[in-house]
Design a protein around this motif. Sequence first.
Motif, PDB file in Angstrom:
ATOM      1  N   PRO A  34       4.818   4.892  -8.556  1.00 25.61           N
ATOM      2  CA  PRO A  34       5.099   3.861  -7.558  1.00 25.61           C
ATOM      3  C   PRO A  34       6.580   3.675  -7.265  1.00 25.61           C
ATOM      4  O   PRO A  34       6.954   3.471  -6.113  1.00 25.61           O
ATOM      5  CB  PRO A  34       4.473   2.597  -8.141  1.00 25.61           C
ATOM      6  CG  PRO A  34       4.250   2.879  -9.579  1.00 25.61           C
ATOM      7  CD  PRO A  34       4.129   4.359  -9.720  1.00 25.61           C
ATOM      8  N   TRP A  35       7.430   3.738  -8.291  1.00 21.52           N
ATOM      9  CA  TRP A  35       8.857   3.547  -8.052  1.00 21.52           C
ATOM     10  C   TRP A  35       9.395   4.646  -7.134  1.00 21.52           C
ATOM     11  O   TRP A  35      10.115   4.374  -6.186  1.00 21.52           O
ATOM     12  CB  TRP A  35       9.627   3.527  -9.379  1.00 21.52           C
ATOM     13  CG  TRP A  35      11.079   3.205  -9.195  1.00 21.52           C
ATOM     14  CD1 TRP A  35      11.655   1.972  -9.227  1.00 21.52           C
ATOM     15  CD2 TRP A  35      12.131   4.130  -8.931  1.00 21.52           C
ATOM     16  NE1 TRP A  35      13.006   2.076  -9.001  1.00 21.52           N
ATOM     17  CE2 TRP A  35      13.329   3.402  -8.815  1.00 21.52           C
ATOM     18  CE3 TRP A  35      12.192   5.517  -8.776  1.00 21.52           C
ATOM     19  CZ2 TRP A  35      14.551   3.993  -8.560  1.00 21.52           C
ATOM     20  CZ3 TRP A  35      13.421   6.108  -8.522  1.00 21.52           C
ATOM     21  CH2 TRP A  35      14.583   5.354  -8.417  1.00 21.52           C
ATOM     22  N   THR A  36       9.021   5.882  -7.403  1.00 19.38           N
ATOM     23  CA  THR A  36       9.488   7.007  -6.596  1.00 19.38           C
ATOM     24  C   THR A  36       8.969   6.895  -5.165  1.00 19.38           C
ATOM     25  O   THR A  36       9.703   7.151  -4.213  1.00 19.38           O
ATOM     26  CB  THR A  36       9.049   8.342  -7.225  1.00 19.38           C
ATOM     27  OG1 THR A  36       9.552   8.389  -8.566  1.00 19.38           O
ATOM     28  CG2 THR A  36       9.578   9.526  -6.445  1.00 19.38           C
ATOM     29  N   ALA A  37       7.713   6.504  -5.017  1.00 19.57           N
ATOM     30  CA  ALA A  37       7.138   6.348  -3.675  1.00 19.57           C
ATOM     31  C   ALA A  37       7.899   5.281  -2.893  1.00 19.57           C
ATOM     32  O   ALA A  37       8.227   5.468  -1.720  1.00 19.57           O
ATOM     33  CB  ALA A  37       5.662   5.985  -3.775  1.00 19.57           C
ATOM     34  N   LEU A  38       8.210   4.169  -3.547  1.00 19.90           N
ATOM     35  CA  LEU A  38       8.942   3.092  -2.886  1.00 19.90           C
ATOM     36  C   LEU A  38      10.378   3.509  -2.593  1.00 19.90           C
ATOM     37  O   LEU A  38      10.901   3.239  -1.505  1.00 19.90           O
ATOM     38  CB  LEU A  38       8.906   1.834  -3.749  1.00 19.90           C
ATOM     39  CG  LEU A  38       9.609   0.617  -3.190  1.00 19.90           C
ATOM     40  CD1 LEU A  38       9.118   0.269  -1.790  1.00 19.90           C
ATOM     41  CD2 LEU A  38       9.412  -0.561  -4.135  1.00 19.90           C
ATOM     42  N   ALA A  67       1.546  -7.671  -8.832  1.00 16.07           N
ATOM     43  CA  ALA A  67       1.000  -6.332  -8.572  1.00 16.07           C
ATOM     44  C   ALA A  67       2.080  -5.272  -8.706  1.00 16.07           C
ATOM     45  O   ALA A  67       1.846  -4.182  -9.236  1.00 16.07           O
ATOM     46  CB  ALA A  67       0.368  -6.274  -7.186  1.00 16.07           C
ATOM     47  N   GLY A  68       3.282  -5.574  -8.238  1.00 18.21           N
ATOM     48  CA  GLY A  68       4.392  -4.638  -8.357  1.00 18.21           C
ATOM     49  C   GLY A  68       4.803  -4.419  -9.798  1.00 18.21           C
ATOM     50  O   GLY A  68       5.070  -3.296 -10.215  1.00 18.21           O
ATOM     51  N   ARG A  69       4.837  -5.497 -10.579  1.00 19.68           N
ATOM     52  CA  ARG A  69       5.191  -5.363 -11.996  1.00 19.68           C
ATOM     53  C   ARG A  69       4.155  -4.525 -12.741  1.00 19.68           C
ATOM     54  O   ARG A  69       4.503  -3.708 -13.588  1.00 19.68           O
ATOM     55  CB  ARG A  69       5.356  -6.743 -12.636  1.00 19.68           C
ATOM     56  CG  ARG A  69       6.620  -7.458 -12.176  1.00 19.68           C
ATOM     57  CD  ARG A  69       6.884  -8.730 -12.951  1.00 19.68           C
ATOM     58  NE  ARG A  69       5.897  -9.770 -12.713  1.00 19.68           N
ATOM     59  CZ  ARG A  69       5.933 -10.645 -11.707  1.00 19.68           C
ATOM     60  NH1 ARG A  69       6.912 -10.582 -10.815  1.00 19.68           N
ATOM     61  NH2 ARG A  69       5.009 -11.569 -11.589  1.00 19.68           N
ATOM     62  N   LYS A  71       0.826  -1.217   0.000  1.00 18.49           N
ATOM     63  CA  LYS A  71       0.000   0.000   0.000  1.00 18.49           C
ATOM     64  C   LYS A  71       0.858   1.265   0.000  1.00 18.49           C
ATOM     65  O   LYS A  71       0.372   2.342  -0.310  1.00 18.49           O
ATOM     66  CB  LYS A  71      -0.946   0.007   1.192  1.00 18.49           C
ATOM     67  CG  LYS A  71      -0.245   0.099   2.529  1.00 18.49           C
ATOM     68  CD  LYS A  71      -1.218   0.072   3.686  1.00 18.49           C
ATOM     69  CE  LYS A  71      -0.466   0.154   4.980  1.00 18.49           C
ATOM     70  NZ  LYS A  71      -0.674  -0.928   5.884  1.00 18.49           N
ATOM     71  N   GLU A  72       2.136   1.126   0.305  1.00 25.95           N
ATOM     72  CA  GLU A  72       3.047   2.275   0.288  1.00 25.95           C
ATOM     73  C   GLU A  72       3.358   2.741  -1.136  1.00 25.95           C
ATOM     74  O   GLU A  72       3.766   3.873  -1.331  1.00 25.95           O
ATOM     75  CB  GLU A  72       4.363   1.930   0.999  1.00 25.95           C
ATOM     76  CG  GLU A  72       4.223   1.664   2.473  1.00 25.95           C
ATOM     77  CD  GLU A  72       3.835   2.901   3.258  1.00 25.95           C
ATOM     78  OE1 GLU A  72       4.180   4.032   2.849  1.00 25.95           O
ATOM     79  OE2 GLU A  72       3.179   2.743   4.300  1.00 25.95           O
ATOM     80  N   TYR A  73       3.184   1.861  -2.120  1.00 21.47           N
ATOM     81  CA  TYR A  73       3.544   2.239  -3.490  1.00 21.47           C
ATOM     82  C   TYR A  73       2.534   1.801  -4.547  1.00 21.47           C
ATOM     83  O   TYR A  73       2.408   2.453  -5.579  1.00 21.47           O
ATOM     84  CB  TYR A  73       4.942   1.716  -3.851  1.00 21.47           C
ATOM     85  CG  TYR A  73       5.133   0.231  -3.666  1.00 21.47           C
ATOM     86  CD1 TYR A  73       4.937  -0.649  -4.709  1.00 21.47           C
ATOM     87  CD2 TYR A  73       5.512  -0.295  -2.433  1.00 21.47           C
ATOM     88  CE1 TYR A  73       5.106  -2.010  -4.540  1.00 21.47           C
ATOM     89  CE2 TYR A  73       5.695  -1.648  -2.251  1.00 21.47           C
ATOM     90  CZ  TYR A  73       5.490  -2.507  -3.302  1.00 21.47           C
ATOM     91  OH  TYR A  73       5.667  -3.846  -3.124  1.00 21.47           O
TER      92      TYR A  73
END
Length: 89
Positions: free
Chosen positions: A32-36, A63-65, A24-26
């Motif tokens: 998403p990459w920047t958030a992570l 989900a990440g991909r 949920k953090e990204y």
Amino acid sequence: MPSRLPLTPHGKQLWDWLIGEGQKEYIGKPHPWTALYRFLIKHGVPPEQAEGLATNVLMATPAGRAAFKAGHSGHKTIGQRVVEGRRKK
């Protein structure tokens, strides 16, 4: 190269959390990459390692991909920019 985050002190716990509940953090973020990446730095991962780890974590799950692909959908590679620049001349 696979992520070395699980090998670092407390890294296994952070890794397990990031590919599970911590998505949920990204996931669902506009970038998403920047958030992570920012999340990893906030939790003590050195910036030079956080870049690769952010990519590795995103690539660890379907989900990440999907988030990674969605976050990069508007970006062009250097090769694409070169070809487009040549066509305009």
